[in-house]
Write a protein that holds these residues in place. Sequence first.
Motif, PDB file in Angstrom:
ATOM      1  N   GLN A 106      -1.073 -12.790  -2.952  1.00 31.15           N
ATOM      2  CA  GLN A 106      -1.224 -11.343  -2.833  1.00 31.15           C
ATOM      3  C   GLN A 106      -0.560 -10.910  -1.531  1.00 31.15           C
ATOM      4  O   GLN A 106      -0.827 -11.489  -0.481  1.00 31.15           O
ATOM      5  N   ASP A 107       0.294  -9.907  -1.599  1.00 28.64           N
ATOM      6  CA  ASP A 107       1.066  -9.498  -0.426  1.00 28.64           C
ATOM      7  C   ASP A 107       1.362  -7.999  -0.514  1.00 28.64           C
ATOM      8  O   ASP A 107       2.331  -7.582  -1.148  1.00 28.64           O
ATOM      9  N   ASP A 108       0.517  -7.205   0.107  1.00 24.52           N
ATOM     10  CA  ASP A 108       0.683  -5.748   0.065  1.00 24.52           C
ATOM     11  C   ASP A 108       1.963  -5.294   0.749  1.00 24.52           C
ATOM     12  O   ASP A 108       2.564  -4.295   0.350  1.00 24.52           O
ATOM     13  N   ASN A 109       2.399  -6.015   1.776  1.00 30.40           N
ATOM     14  CA  ASN A 109       3.618  -5.629   2.491  1.00 30.40           C
ATOM     15  C   ASN A 109       4.851  -5.739   1.605  1.00 30.40           C
ATOM     16  O   ASN A 109       5.694  -4.850   1.581  1.00 30.40           O
ATOM     17  N   VAL A 110       4.954  -6.846   0.883  1.00 33.54           N
ATOM     18  CA  VAL A 110       6.123  -7.022   0.025  1.00 33.54           C
ATOM     19  C   VAL A 110       6.076  -6.051  -1.156  1.00 33.54           C
ATOM     20  O   VAL A 110       7.112  -5.552  -1.603  1.00 33.54           O
ATOM     21  N   LEU A 111       4.881  -5.734  -1.651  1.00 34.78           N
ATOM     22  CA  LEU A 111       4.753  -4.732  -2.713  1.00 34.78           C
ATOM     23  C   LEU A 111       5.236  -3.372  -2.218  1.00 34.78           C
ATOM     24  O   LEU A 111       5.938  -2.652  -2.928  1.00 34.78           O
ATOM     25  N   ALA A 112       4.870  -3.023  -0.983  1.00 35.65           N
ATOM     26  CA  ALA A 112       5.289  -1.743  -0.404  1.00 35.65           C
ATOM     27  C   ALA A 112       6.807  -1.723  -0.182  1.00 35.65           C
ATOM     28  O   ALA A 112       7.457  -0.690  -0.417  1.00 35.65           O
ATOM     29  N   ASP A 113       7.380  -2.843   0.242  1.00 35.82           N
ATOM     30  CA  ASP A 113       8.822  -2.898   0.458  1.00 35.82           C
ATOM     31  C   ASP A 113       9.595  -2.644  -0.833  1.00 35.82           C
ATOM     32  O   ASP A 113      10.562  -1.883  -0.851  1.00 35.82           O
ATOM     33  N   ILE A 114       9.186  -3.288  -1.909  1.00 31.50           N
ATOM     34  CA  ILE A 114       9.890  -3.108  -3.187  1.00 31.50           C
ATOM     35  C   ILE A 114       9.614  -1.723  -3.761  1.00 31.50           C
ATOM     36  O   ILE A 114      10.496  -1.112  -4.366  1.00 31.50           O
ATOM     37  N   GLU A 115       8.425  -1.199  -3.545  1.00 34.18           N
ATOM     38  CA  GLU A 115       8.124   0.163  -3.997  1.00 34.18           C
ATOM     39  C   GLU A 115       9.063   1.156  -3.321  1.00 34.18           C
ATOM     40  O   GLU A 115       9.528   2.113  -3.948  1.00 34.18           O
ATOM     41  N   TRP A 116       9.373   0.910  -2.060  1.00 33.74           N
ATOM     42  CA  TRP A 116      10.312   1.763  -1.337  1.00 33.74           C
ATOM     43  C   TRP A 116      11.690   1.723  -1.993  1.00 33.74           C
ATOM     44  O   TRP A 116      12.352   2.737  -2.124  1.00 33.74           O
ATOM     45  N   VAL A 117      12.112   0.517  -2.398  1.00 33.34           N
ATOM     46  CA  VAL A 117      13.425   0.357  -3.056  1.00 33.34           C
ATOM     47  C   VAL A 117      13.448   1.156  -4.334  1.00 33.34           C
ATOM     48  O   VAL A 117      14.373   1.834  -4.678  1.00 33.34           O
ATOM     49  N   ASP A 124      11.083 -13.256  -4.597  1.00 32.15           N
ATOM     50  CA  ASP A 124      10.173 -14.160  -5.286  1.00 32.15           C
ATOM     51  C   ASP A 124       8.723 -13.849  -4.911  1.00 32.15           C
ATOM     52  O   ASP A 124       7.846 -13.853  -5.774  1.00 32.15           O
ATOM     53  N   ARG A 125       8.506 -13.567  -3.637  1.00 34.38           N
ATOM     54  CA  ARG A 125       7.135 -13.220  -3.206  1.00 34.38           C
ATOM     55  C   ARG A 125       6.659 -11.947  -3.889  1.00 34.38           C
ATOM     56  O   ARG A 125       5.491 -11.808  -4.218  1.00 34.38           O
ATOM     57  N   TRP A 126       7.579 -11.008  -4.095  1.00 32.57           N
ATOM     58  CA  TRP A 126       7.221  -9.748  -4.722  1.00 32.57           C
ATOM     59  C   TRP A 126       6.712  -9.933  -6.154  1.00 32.57           C
ATOM     60  O   TRP A 126       5.676  -9.385  -6.523  1.00 32.57           O
ATOM     61  N   ILE A 127       7.415 -10.711  -6.966  1.00 27.53           N
ATOM     62  CA  ILE A 127       7.002 -10.840  -8.366  1.00 27.53           C
ATOM     63  C   ILE A 127       5.674 -11.567  -8.462  1.00 27.53           C
ATOM     64  O   ILE A 127       4.832 -11.237  -9.305  1.00 27.53           O
ATOM     65  N   TRP A 128       5.445 -12.545  -7.583  1.00 29.25           N
ATOM     66  CA  TRP A 128       4.138 -13.215  -7.588  1.00 29.25           C
ATOM     67  C   TRP A 128       3.032 -12.253  -7.146  1.00 29.25           C
ATOM     68  O   TRP A 128       1.944 -12.249  -7.711  1.00 29.25           O
ATOM     69  N   ALA A 129       3.315 -11.430  -6.148  1.00 25.27           N
ATOM     70  CA  ALA A 129       2.317 -10.453  -5.693  1.00 25.27           C
ATOM     71  C   ALA A 129       2.037  -9.435  -6.796  1.00 25.27           C
ATOM     72  O   ALA A 129       0.883  -9.048  -7.023  1.00 25.27           O
ATOM     73  N   LYS A 130       3.073  -9.012  -7.487  1.00 23.68           N
ATOM     74  CA  LYS A 130       2.902  -8.049  -8.585  1.00 23.68           C
ATOM     75  C   LYS A 130       2.121  -8.692  -9.728  1.00 23.68           C
ATOM     76  O   LYS A 130       1.291  -8.034 -10.356  1.00 23.68           O
ATOM     77  N   PHE A 131       2.362  -9.962  -9.993  1.00 27.70           N
ATOM     78  CA  PHE A 131       1.606 -10.667 -11.033  1.00 27.70           C
ATOM     79  C   PHE A 131       0.130 -10.763 -10.653  1.00 27.70           C
ATOM     80  O   PHE A 131      -0.743 -10.577 -11.504  1.00 27.70           O
ATOM     81  N   GLN A 132      -0.145 -11.017  -9.375  1.00 28.13           N
ATOM     82  CA  GLN A 132      -1.538 -11.075  -8.916  1.00 28.13           C
ATOM     83  C   GLN A 132      -2.212  -9.721  -9.121  1.00 28.13           C
ATOM     84  O   GLN A 132      -3.354  -9.640  -9.577  1.00 28.13           O
ATOM     85  N   GLN A 133      -1.508  -8.665  -8.787  1.00 32.33           N
ATOM     86  CA  GLN A 133      -2.030  -7.314  -8.980  1.00 32.33           C
ATOM     87  C   GLN A 133      -2.301  -7.052 -10.468  1.00 32.33           C
ATOM     88  O   GLN A 133      -3.324  -6.464 -10.828  1.00 32.33           O
ATOM     89  N   THR A 134      -1.412  -7.509 -11.313  1.00 30.82           N
ATOM     90  CA  THR A 134      -1.581  -7.357 -12.757  1.00 30.82           C
ATOM     91  C   THR A 134      -2.802  -8.113 -13.249  1.00 30.82           C
ATOM     92  O   THR A 134      -3.567  -7.604 -14.074  1.00 30.82           O
ATOM     93  N   LEU A 135      -3.000  -9.326 -12.744  1.00 32.69           N
ATOM     94  CA  LEU A 135      -4.182 -10.106 -13.122  1.00 32.69           C
ATOM     95  C   LEU A 135      -5.475  -9.376 -12.764  1.00 32.69           C
ATOM     96  O   LEU A 135      -6.411  -9.332 -13.574  1.00 32.69           O
TER      97      LEU A 135
END
Length: 132
Positions: A121-132, A1-12
């Motif tokens: 905004q959460d760069d760590n969770v974005l990096a974790d999902i990018e790894w996946v 859930d944190r990932w999609i919100w962080a990705k949405f923030q990045q998109t904004l």
Amino acid sequence: DRWIWAKFQQTLVEFEKALEDYRFDIAAQTVYEFTWNQFCDWYLELTKPVLSNDASTDAEKRGTRHTLINVLESLLRLLHPLMPFITDTIWQRVVPLSALKVDAGASIMVQAFPEVEAAKQDDNVLADIEWV
């Protein structure tokens, strides 16, 4: 859930930058990419095990549904300038399920445009999902 919100923030952030530069093509591509490649392809697939698993708690399922609906509601407000009619039609059905409190019969046209929230905004969770 944190990932999609962080990705949405990045998109904004990317969407607003494209608009500032009068690059409406890039703004449209940014929101398209988020909608199909992140929200629909990834996040919806990541939620299926939670929502369909009998071992998932009611709280986990409620949290996942809450995130699904609220990201969709925010995404509709982001898309509205590009796709006004369909977003308003869908928004009318989604907003009663969301956390956004509006009067009955309200239109998406008079709602606030989504704003970047630093707390999401959460760069760590974005990096974790990018790894996946």
